[in-house]
Design a protein around this motif. Sequence first.
Motif, PDB file in Angstrom:
ATOM      1  N   ARG A  26       0.501  -1.218   0.038  1.00  0.00           N
ATOM      2  CA  ARG A  26      -0.050   0.010  -0.322  1.00  0.00           C
ATOM      3  C   ARG A  26       1.140   1.279  -0.314  1.00  0.00           C
ATOM      4  O   ARG A  26       0.271   2.497  -0.518  1.00  0.00           O
ATOM      5  CB  ARG A  26      -0.935  -0.241   0.634  1.00  0.00           C
ATOM      6  CG  ARG A  26      -1.683   1.160   1.452  1.00  0.00           C
ATOM      7  CD  ARG A  26      -2.617   0.915   2.805  1.00  0.00           C
ATOM      8  NE  ARG A  26      -1.741   0.622   3.561  1.00  0.00           N
ATOM      9  CZ  ARG A  26      -2.490  -0.135   4.411  1.00  0.00           C
ATOM     10  NH1 ARG A  26      -3.310  -1.405   4.117  1.00  0.00           N
ATOM     11  NH2 ARG A  26      -1.999  -0.714   6.044  1.00  0.00           N
ATOM     12  N   SER A 135      -8.531   4.547  -3.621  1.00  0.00           N
ATOM     13  CA  SER A 135      -8.803   3.179  -3.783  1.00  0.00           C
ATOM     14  C   SER A 135      -8.860   2.091  -2.316  1.00  0.00           C
ATOM     15  O   SER A 135      -8.224   1.967  -1.900  1.00  0.00           O
ATOM     16  CB  SER A 135      -7.625   2.782  -4.910  1.00  0.00           C
ATOM     17  OG  SER A 135      -8.082   0.919  -4.846  1.00  0.00           O
ATOM     18  N   ARG A 136     -10.208   2.241  -1.868  1.00  0.00           N
ATOM     19  CA  ARG A 136     -10.949   0.936  -0.942  1.00  0.00           C
ATOM     20  C   ARG A 136      -9.901   0.043  -1.460  1.00  0.00           C
ATOM     21  O   ARG A 136      -9.305  -0.481  -0.067  1.00  0.00           O
ATOM     22  CB  ARG A 136     -12.004   1.139  -1.358  1.00  0.00           C
ATOM     23  CG  ARG A 136     -12.531  -0.288   0.100  1.00  0.00           C
ATOM     24  CD  ARG A 136     -13.642   0.074  -0.107  1.00  0.00           C
ATOM     25  NE  ARG A 136     -14.084  -0.644   0.662  1.00  0.00           N
ATOM     26  CZ  ARG A 136     -14.041  -2.027   2.134  1.00  0.00           C
ATOM     27  NH1 ARG A 136     -13.135  -2.812   1.450  1.00  0.00           N
ATOM     28  NH2 ARG A 136     -14.985  -2.066   2.814  1.00  0.00           N
ATOM     29  N   ALA A 137      -9.654  -0.529  -2.576  1.00  0.00           N
ATOM     30  CA  ALA A 137      -8.686  -2.019  -2.775  1.00  0.00           C
ATOM     31  C   ALA A 137      -7.170  -1.896  -2.378  1.00  0.00           C
ATOM     32  O   ALA A 137      -6.557  -2.288  -1.771  1.00  0.00           O
ATOM     33  CB  ALA A 137      -9.012  -2.144  -4.211  1.00  0.00           C
ATOM     34  N   ARG A 139      -6.211   0.750  -0.538  1.00  0.00           N
ATOM     35  CA  ARG A 139      -6.083   0.968   1.023  1.00  0.00           C
ATOM     36  C   ARG A 139      -6.517   0.166   1.904  1.00  0.00           C
ATOM     37  O   ARG A 139      -5.408  -0.525   3.491  1.00  0.00           O
ATOM     38  CB  ARG A 139      -7.007   2.038   1.759  1.00  0.00           C
ATOM     39  CG  ARG A 139      -6.479   3.182   1.291  1.00  0.00           C
ATOM     40  CD  ARG A 139      -7.692   4.766   1.504  1.00  0.00           C
ATOM     41  NE  ARG A 139      -9.408   3.925   2.497  1.00  0.00           N
ATOM     42  CZ  ARG A 139      -9.900   4.919   1.883  1.00  0.00           C
ATOM     43  NH1 ARG A 139      -9.916   5.663   0.661  1.00  0.00           N
ATOM     44  NH2 ARG A 139     -10.939   4.192   2.095  1.00  0.00           N
ATOM     45  N   HIS A 140      -6.663  -1.266   1.068  1.00  0.00           N
ATOM     46  CA  HIS A 140      -7.385  -2.129   2.383  1.00  0.00           C
ATOM     47  C   HIS A 140      -6.438  -3.570   1.850  1.00  0.00           C
ATOM     48  O   HIS A 140      -6.876  -4.954   2.019  1.00  0.00           O
ATOM     49  CB  HIS A 140      -9.291  -2.280   2.606  1.00  0.00           C
ATOM     50  CG  HIS A 140      -9.438  -1.114   3.128  1.00  0.00           C
ATOM     51  ND1 HIS A 140      -9.047  -0.606   4.337  1.00  0.00           N
ATOM     52  CD2 HIS A 140     -10.662  -0.168   2.794  1.00  0.00           C
ATOM     53  CE1 HIS A 140      -9.875   0.106   4.967  1.00  0.00           C
ATOM     54  NE2 HIS A 140     -10.746   0.750   3.712  1.00  0.00           N
TER      55      HIS A 140
END
Length: 155
Positions: A26, A135-137, A139-140
């Motif tokens: 990340r 982006s959630r993808a 960040r997580h």
Amino acid sequence: MLGIYGGGGLLGAIAATRLHRHFSPRAVIIGVNWVWVALLPLFAVAGAPWQLGLIGAATAFVGPMWNVVIGTYTTTLVPNELLGRVNSVSMTLSWGVLPIGSLAAGYLLDRAGPTGAVWALSGFMLLTAVLATASRAVRHAPPLVSARTPADAER
């Protein structure tokens, strides 16, 4: 100019073999994009070839870190039976856009000139960095588990 640029990439490749262990995927995905956002506009204001070379060297230095982390992440997370397909799609997308980028660069250089083309590329890079950060993808994304050696498994 090109020698300095290439030297930055070479030093980045040497450094990436050691540094990638210290950064999460990340952090690399988001960080490298923001480094490029900071560096690309400098091409528009550089006055001498050696300055262009140094800016290029800095952009090339962080590129191998991206490649090592993304490659390691893919190899680690994708099941072995899908790895060939995933790598095939990844390479098709990443290498397949190069001719489109060259065509777009030629068009921008013709229409906007070198400075305008650099600012357009900088704007696109800013958009990319914002999207990667938001982006959630990204960040997580799950962290990579450090590789264990056979000796570790026996303990």
